[in-house]
Design a protein around this motif. Structure first.
Motif, PDB file in Angstrom:
ATOM      1  N   PHE A 189       0.830  -1.208   0.000  1.00  0.00           N
ATOM      2  CA  PHE A 189       0.000   0.000   0.000  1.00  0.00           C
ATOM      3  C   PHE A 189       0.863   1.257   0.000  1.00  0.00           C
ATOM      4  O   PHE A 189       0.556   2.238  -0.677  1.00  0.00           O
ATOM      5  N   TYR A 237      -3.556   2.839  -2.069  1.00  0.00           N
ATOM      6  CA  TYR A 237      -4.673   1.941  -1.789  1.00  0.00           C
ATOM      7  C   TYR A 237      -5.371   1.479  -3.058  1.00  0.00           C
ATOM      8  O   TYR A 237      -5.650   0.284  -3.233  1.00  0.00           O
ATOM      9  N   LYS A 292      -9.523  -6.368   0.375  1.00  0.00           N
ATOM     10  CA  LYS A 292      -8.511  -5.316   0.503  1.00  0.00           C
ATOM     11  C   LYS A 292      -8.879  -4.299   1.573  1.00  0.00           C
ATOM     12  O   LYS A 292      -8.023  -3.855   2.356  1.00  0.00           O
ATOM     13  N   ALA A 336      -6.778  -3.345   5.105  1.00  0.00           N
ATOM     14  CA  ALA A 336      -6.430  -1.954   5.374  1.00  0.00           C
ATOM     15  C   ALA A 336      -6.942  -1.545   6.758  1.00  0.00           C
ATOM     16  O   ALA A 336      -6.240  -0.876   7.526  1.00  0.00           O
ATOM     17  N   LEU A 357      -4.767   4.772   4.626  1.00  0.00           N
ATOM     18  CA  LEU A 357      -5.431   3.557   4.148  1.00  0.00           C
ATOM     19  C   LEU A 357      -6.851   3.443   4.681  1.00  0.00           C
ATOM     20  O   LEU A 357      -7.782   3.112   3.954  1.00  0.00           O
ATOM     21  N   HIS A 403      -9.325   5.667   2.888  1.00  0.00           N
ATOM     22  CA  HIS A 403      -9.724   5.134   1.592  1.00  0.00           C
ATOM     23  C   HIS A 403     -10.652   3.932   1.760  1.00  0.00           C
ATOM     24  O   HIS A 403     -11.640   3.791   1.026  1.00  0.00           O
ATOM     25  N   ALA A 404     -10.334   3.068   2.721  1.00  0.00           N
ATOM     26  CA  ALA A 404     -11.154   1.880   2.936  1.00  0.00           C
ATOM     27  C   ALA A 404     -12.553   2.244   3.406  1.00  0.00           C
ATOM     28  O   ALA A 404     -13.540   1.594   3.035  1.00  0.00           O
TER      29      ALA A 404
END
Length: 230
Positions: free
Chosen positions: A53, A58, A84, A88, A138, A141-142
């Motif tokens: 990452f 990401y 994914k 994260a 991360l 974004h997740a």
């Protein structure tokens, strides 16, 4: 005993209790050797995912990239993580003990004043965001990709609020939710500013930001400590 509201989501939200419990995958009972193997594989995937990452970002990184970096297999990956977004989120969960310790320091002030709060921000809060910038980026974004991770993030915020428990002692009964909400807003406001500033690189003058944050936190912590009015 303090209880916190948990938002509904497509999946249950795990509470954090001082030690990272892993991810949505639940390891079946096994002997000590197999348990150690499972944990070592789990940590290897997390370490490799952080590298992947950090290198690709990401959105560009894939499960295949993480599996290749770990010299593993998709089957093993999915025995530990759902996808994914899940790995994260699990990476961020590894830093929760450091986050809890950071907020816990607030209760160690010899007295609540601007100088102590500003020093806490300068010596503990800002270094936390700088140190764990990859994990924080991360999880942001997740959250956008997975509502389940967003629900977990809410719970993490409430766990930060848990560290402020001495300041919430007077917020009981019908006022309990108001106290929790005030504390949560204080934590989330700090988080968003640090994310854009220290992780995403939006420029701010450090001294000015520290002064503003110190004033804000001293004022709001004093309100929390005094309890509801009227």
């Amino acid at each position: 005993m303090w209880t916190f509201p948990v938002p509904s989501a497509n999946r249950p939200v795990r509470a954090y209790h001082g030690a990272v419990t892993g991810t949505t995958a639940t390891a079946p009972p096994r002997n000590a050797f197999r348990e150690q193997q499972w944990r070592e594989a789990h940590e290897r995937y997390l370490d490799c995912a952080r590298q992947v990452f950090g290198s690709l970002g990401y959105h560009a990184a894939t499960v295949a990239d993480i599996v290749a970096a770990a010299n593993g297999s998709r089957a093993t990956f999915y025995a530990h993580f759902r996808d994914k977004a899940d790995i994260a989120a699990a990476l961020f969960e590894r830093v929760l003990p450091a986050g809890a310790a950071m907020y816990g320091r607030i209760t160690e002030f010899p007295e609540l004043n601007r100088e102590h709060v500003r020093r806490w921000l300068d010596e503990h809060v800002l270094p936390f965001w700088a140190t764990y910038g990859v994990e924080i980026d991360l999880v942001n974004h997740a959250m956008a990709a997975d509502p389940g991770v967003a629900a977990r993030h809410y719970q993490w915020g409430m766990e930060a609020v848990r560290q402020l428990r001495p300041y919430l002692a007077r917020w009981t009964g019908e006022h309990e939710q108001a106290g929790l909400t005030r504390a949560l807003l204080l934590v989330l406001q700090l988080e968003r500013l640090c994310y854009h500033w220290l992780v995403r690189g939006v420029e701010h003058e450090r001294g000015m930001v520290l002064d503003i944050l110190a004033d804000l936190w001293v004022r709001e912590l004093a309100v929390l400590r005094e309890g509801p009015r009227g």
